[in-house]
Scaffold this motif. Structure first.
Motif, PDB file in Angstrom:
ATOM      1  N   VAL A   1      36.745  27.325  -1.773  1.00 18.59           N
ATOM      2  CA  VAL A   1      37.983  27.348  -1.310  1.00 18.59           C
ATOM      3  C   VAL A   1      38.133  28.044  -0.027  1.00 18.59           C
ATOM      4  CG1 VAL A   1      39.357  26.962  -3.587  1.00 18.59           C
ATOM      5  CG2 VAL A   1      38.612  29.187  -2.784  1.00 18.59           C
ATOM      6  N   ARG A   2      37.031  29.032  -0.153  1.00 19.92           N
ATOM      7  CA  ARG A   2      36.969  30.039   0.979  1.00 19.92           C
ATOM      8  C   ARG A   2      36.375  29.329   2.394  1.00 19.92           C
ATOM      9  NH1 ARG A   2      34.501  35.080  -2.021  1.00 19.92           N
ATOM     10  NH2 ARG A   2      36.281  36.582  -2.531  1.00 19.92           N
ATOM     11  N   THR A   3      35.603  28.214   2.079  1.00 22.09           N
ATOM     12  CA  THR A   3      34.961  27.459   3.213  1.00 22.09           C
ATOM     13  C   THR A   3      36.137  26.316   3.544  1.00 22.09           C
ATOM     14  OG1 THR A   3      32.754  27.871   2.060  1.00 22.09           O
ATOM     15  CG2 THR A   3      32.948  25.949   3.487  1.00 22.09           C
ATOM     16  N   PHE A   4      36.732  25.629   2.691  1.00 19.41           N
ATOM     17  CA  PHE A   4      37.409  24.431   3.046  1.00 19.41           C
ATOM     18  C   PHE A   4      38.758  24.493   2.928  1.00 19.41           C
ATOM     19  CE2 PHE A   4      33.285  22.961   1.334  1.00 19.41           C
ATOM     20  CZ  PHE A   4      32.716  22.359   2.555  1.00 19.41           C
ATOM     21  N   LEU A   5      39.621  25.488   2.532  1.00 18.35           N
ATOM     22  CA  LEU A   5      40.941  25.674   2.724  1.00 18.35           C
ATOM     23  C   LEU A   5      41.322  26.912   3.561  1.00 18.35           C
ATOM     24  CD1 LEU A   5      41.707  25.263  -1.230  1.00 18.35           C
ATOM     25  CD2 LEU A   5      41.951  23.784   0.797  1.00 18.35           C
ATOM     26  N   PRO A   6      42.498  26.750   4.240  1.00 22.34           N
ATOM     27  CA  PRO A   6      42.780  27.804   5.145  1.00 22.34           C
ATOM     28  C   PRO A   6      43.369  28.821   4.037  1.00 22.34           C
ATOM     29  CG  PRO A   6      44.511  26.133   4.713  1.00 22.34           C
ATOM     30  CD  PRO A   6      43.462  25.571   4.459  1.00 22.34           C
ATOM     31  N   SER A   7      43.336  30.283   4.851  1.00 19.80           N
ATOM     32  CA  SER A   7      43.617  31.442   4.167  1.00 19.80           C
ATOM     33  C   SER A   7      44.846  31.315   3.220  1.00 19.80           C
ATOM     34  CB  SER A   7      43.404  32.625   4.909  1.00 19.80           C
ATOM     35  OG  SER A   7      44.444  32.740   5.781  1.00 19.80           O
ATOM     36  N   LYS A   8      46.308  30.780   3.868  1.00 11.33           N
ATOM     37  CA  LYS A   8      47.472  30.878   3.094  1.00 11.33           C
ATOM     38  C   LYS A   8      47.510  30.046   2.046  1.00 11.33           C
ATOM     39  CE  LYS A   8      49.304  27.054   6.060  1.00 11.33           C
ATOM     40  NZ  LYS A   8      50.452  26.388   6.911  1.00 11.33           N
ATOM     41  N   ILE A   9      46.348  29.088   1.841  1.00 12.61           N
ATOM     42  CA  ILE A   9      46.171  28.334   0.505  1.00 12.61           C
ATOM     43  C   ILE A   9      45.207  28.856  -0.397  1.00 12.61           C
ATOM     44  CG2 ILE A   9      45.812  26.064  -0.413  1.00 12.61           C
ATOM     45  CD1 ILE A   9      46.713  24.709   2.081  1.00 12.61           C
ATOM     46  N   TYR A  10      44.398  29.365   0.208  1.00 11.28           N
ATOM     47  CA  TYR A  10      43.431  29.856  -0.868  1.00 11.28           C
ATOM     48  C   TYR A  10      43.528  31.338  -1.434  1.00 11.28           C
ATOM     49  CZ  TYR A  10      40.170  32.700   2.665  1.00 11.28           C
ATOM     50  OH  TYR A  10      39.936  33.373   3.235  1.00 11.28           O
ATOM     51  N   GLY A  11      44.400  32.145  -0.711  1.00 12.03           N
ATOM     52  CA  GLY A  11      44.455  33.390  -1.055  1.00 12.03           C
ATOM     53  C   GLY A  11      44.955  33.714  -2.561  1.00 12.03           C
ATOM     54  N   PRO A  12      45.900  33.033  -2.963  1.00 10.90           N
ATOM     55  CA  PRO A  12      46.395  33.384  -4.538  1.00 10.90           C
ATOM     56  C   PRO A  12      45.062  32.824  -5.384  1.00 10.90           C
ATOM     57  CG  PRO A  12      48.084  32.108  -3.304  1.00 10.90           C
ATOM     58  CD  PRO A  12      46.872  31.970  -2.410  1.00 10.90           C
TER      59      PRO A  12
ATOM     60  N   ASP B   1      51.237  38.665   7.403  1.00  7.44           N
ATOM     61  CA  ASP B   1      52.545  38.949   8.081  1.00  7.44           C
ATOM     62  C   ASP B   1      53.722  39.478   7.159  1.00  7.44           C
ATOM     63  OD1 ASP B   1      51.762  37.014  10.230  1.00  7.44           O
ATOM     64  OD2 ASP B   1      52.082  35.257   8.950  1.00  7.44           O
ATOM     65  N   VAL B   2      53.360  39.378   5.678  1.00  5.95           N
ATOM     66  CA  VAL B   2      54.319  40.020   4.834  1.00  5.95           C
ATOM     67  C   VAL B   2      53.818  41.368   4.068  1.00  5.95           C
ATOM     68  CG1 VAL B   2      55.811  39.347   2.719  1.00  5.95           C
ATOM     69  CG2 VAL B   2      55.110  37.518   4.523  1.00  5.95           C
ATOM     70  N   ASP B   3      52.744  40.967   3.486  1.00  9.98           N
ATOM     71  CA  ASP B   3      52.301  42.384   2.635  1.00  9.98           C
ATOM     72  C   ASP B   3      51.986  43.641   3.404  1.00  9.98           C
ATOM     73  OD1 ASP B   3      51.533  41.596  -0.689  1.00  9.98           O
ATOM     74  OD2 ASP B   3      51.741  39.929   1.100  1.00  9.98           O
ATOM     75  N   TYR B   4      51.520  43.439   4.833  1.00  3.73           N
ATOM     76  CA  TYR B   4      51.339  44.437   5.788  1.00  3.73           C
ATOM     77  C   TYR B   4      52.404  44.471   6.806  1.00  3.73           C
ATOM     78  CZ  TYR B   4      50.136  47.088   9.976  1.00  3.73           C
ATOM     79  OH  TYR B   4      50.153  47.884  10.814  1.00  3.73           O
ATOM     80  N   GLY B   5      52.811  43.281   7.573  1.00  4.13           N
ATOM     81  CA  GLY B   5      53.647  43.374   8.745  1.00  4.13           C
ATOM     82  C   GLY B   5      55.169  43.658   8.086  1.00  4.13           C
ATOM     83  N   ALA B   6      55.359  43.074   7.154  1.00  6.26           N
ATOM     84  CA  ALA B   6      56.914  43.286   6.768  1.00  6.26           C
ATOM     85  C   ALA B   6      57.014  44.710   6.107  1.00  6.26           C
ATOM     86  CB  ALA B   6      57.408  42.352   5.598  1.00  6.26           C
ATOM     87  N   ASN B   7      56.190  45.368   5.511  1.00  6.95           N
ATOM     88  CA  ASN B   7      56.042  46.857   4.884  1.00  6.95           C
ATOM     89  C   ASN B   7      55.882  47.548   6.339  1.00  6.95           C
ATOM     90  OD1 ASN B   7      56.490  46.862   1.851  1.00  6.95           O
ATOM     91  ND2 ASN B   7      54.783  45.351   2.080  1.00  6.95           N
ATOM     92  N   HIS B   8      55.016  47.180   7.148  1.00  2.25           N
ATOM     93  CA  HIS B   8      55.109  48.034   8.468  1.00  2.25           C
ATOM     94  C   HIS B   8      56.518  48.141   9.207  1.00  2.25           C
ATOM     95  CE1 HIS B   8      53.541  49.477  12.352  1.00  2.25           C
ATOM     96  NE2 HIS B   8      54.406  48.571  12.821  1.00  2.25           N
ATOM     97  N   ASN B   9      57.266  47.091   9.099  1.00  8.71           N
ATOM     98  CA  ASN B   9      58.371  47.206   9.643  1.00  8.71           C
ATOM     99  C   ASN B   9      59.390  48.315   9.072  1.00  8.71           C
ATOM    100  OD1 ASN B   9      57.579  45.264  11.855  1.00  8.71           O
ATOM    101  ND2 ASN B   9      58.431  43.593  10.645  1.00  8.71           N
TER     102      ASN B   9
ATOM    103  N   LEU C   1      53.987  31.852   6.268  1.00  5.87           N
ATOM    104  CA  LEU C   1      53.689  33.185   6.554  1.00  5.87           C
ATOM    105  C   LEU C   1      52.524  33.478   5.902  1.00  5.87           C
ATOM    106  CD1 LEU C   1      57.211  34.823   6.263  1.00  5.87           C
ATOM    107  CD2 LEU C   1      55.906  34.395   8.278  1.00  5.87           C
ATOM    108  N   SER C   2      51.583  34.582   6.236  1.00  8.26           N
ATOM    109  CA  SER C   2      50.270  34.941   6.015  1.00  8.26           C
ATOM    110  C   SER C   2      50.661  36.223   5.015  1.00  8.26           C
ATOM    111  CB  SER C   2      49.226  35.232   6.731  1.00  8.26           C
ATOM    112  OG  SER C   2      49.651  36.139   7.622  1.00  8.26           O
ATOM    113  N   TYR C   3      49.674  36.817   4.398  1.00  6.95           N
ATOM    114  CA  TYR C   3      49.587  38.129   3.679  1.00  6.95           C
ATOM    115  C   TYR C   3      49.874  39.174   4.601  1.00  6.95           C
ATOM    116  CZ  TYR C   3      48.092  36.338  -1.070  1.00  6.95           C
ATOM    117  OH  TYR C   3      48.102  35.188  -2.014  1.00  6.95           O
TER     118      TYR C   3
END
Length: 287
Positions: free
Chosen positions: A241-252, A87-95, A83-85
């Protein structure tokens, strides 16, 4: 007796809010979580526990009927389950918000982050602030709580201290006043009865990063060894990290590196001290 729904009641802050509610017989609490086993410690005639998947709005249907206020701490600090930010920080709270509107909930309290509105370029803040925007136009009464670092976040300093050195970027003189979950829980519960639309809050003590590093090392009986890395290394790492890692990994990593580069000071609140917190969990680092 008012009924309060606490969404995300198994996280660091959510658990603190749940514990505070259990001791207050004047509140009927609905604890919503993905894992009911983690809620087993909370018992009382004023407590109801329900398993939900916040990212699946079907599991939320009808759950908020009769609820006066929703307090949401739903969010992720360590990405998992694919799950991405958003998905959860926005999507779950939207629900949650959509279900709250259907159920006639009076107020929605949401925990975001200090200065989040100024850091929308970061993945976690982009998601949180998108929900904040939606909440403000929902028609519900609301309070957005903006804490800076939690005491639990300060464990990262102990993790480094356990290895004998703490690494900081720049001079280490940027300041912050992290807050204990129990103090922040009180702010969340008090916000049910106030008209403030946004509350910035931090702990009672302001530290430089150097001071927190020294405290972590001393807590573990280590010599004070702090290594200051040039700030260009932080910027370079952030770019990598922004260039070579997917957002779900580099976010934190992105949020941590960005937050370390500035002061994070909020109005002081609470009674809990970081030194006491460190002492209380020091046994976890004694191996």
């Amino acid at each position: 007796m008012k009924k309060i729904a606490i969404a995300g009641s198994t996280g660091y802050l959510g658990k603190c809010i749940a514990e505070a509610v259990v001791s207050q017989k004047s509140i009927n609490a609905l604890l919503l979580a993905r894992n009911l086993e983690k809620l087993a410690v909370y018992e009382g005639e004023n407590i109801t526990k329900v398993k939900v998947e916040f990212t699946d709005n079907i599991t939320l249907q009808g759950m908020l009927n009769g609820v006066d206020t929703v307090i949401s701490t739903v969010g992720i600090t360590r990405q998992k389950d694919g799950l991405s930010y958003m998905d959860v920080d926005y999507g779950a709270n939207h629900n949650l918000l959509e279900e709250a509107k259907k159920a006639g909930v009076r107020k929605f309290v949401y925990v975001s982050v200090l200065n989040g509105q100024n850091m929308r370029h970061l993945k976690i803040c982009e998601a949180k602030e998108r929900f904040v925007d939606e909440l403000k136009t929902s028609g519900l009464e609301y309070t957005i709580i903006r804490p800076n670092g939690f005491f639990s976040d300060m464990k990262d300093f102990l993790n480094m201290a356990q290895k004998g050195k703490v690494y900081l970027f720049g001079t280490g003189e940027n300041s912050l006043n992290p807050i204990h979950g129990d103090d922040l829980a009180r702010v969340c519960l008090d916000s049910i009865h106030v008209d403030d639309e946004e509350i910035e809050v931090g702990g009672p003590e302001v530290f430089t990063q150097n001071q927190i590093a020294s405290l972590a090392l001393k807590t573990l009986n280590k010599p004070v060894k702090i290594v200051h890395l040039s700030d260009w290394i932080r910027s370079f790492t952030l770019g990598l990290v922004r260039t070579f890692l997917p957002s779900k990994i580099y976010g934190p990593i992105e949020f941590f590196l960005s937050a370390m580069a500035s002061d994070m000071i909020a109005p002081k609140y609470g009674v809990h001290k970081l030194e006491d917190y460190y002492q209380g969990i020091s046994h976890e680092f004694s191996k």
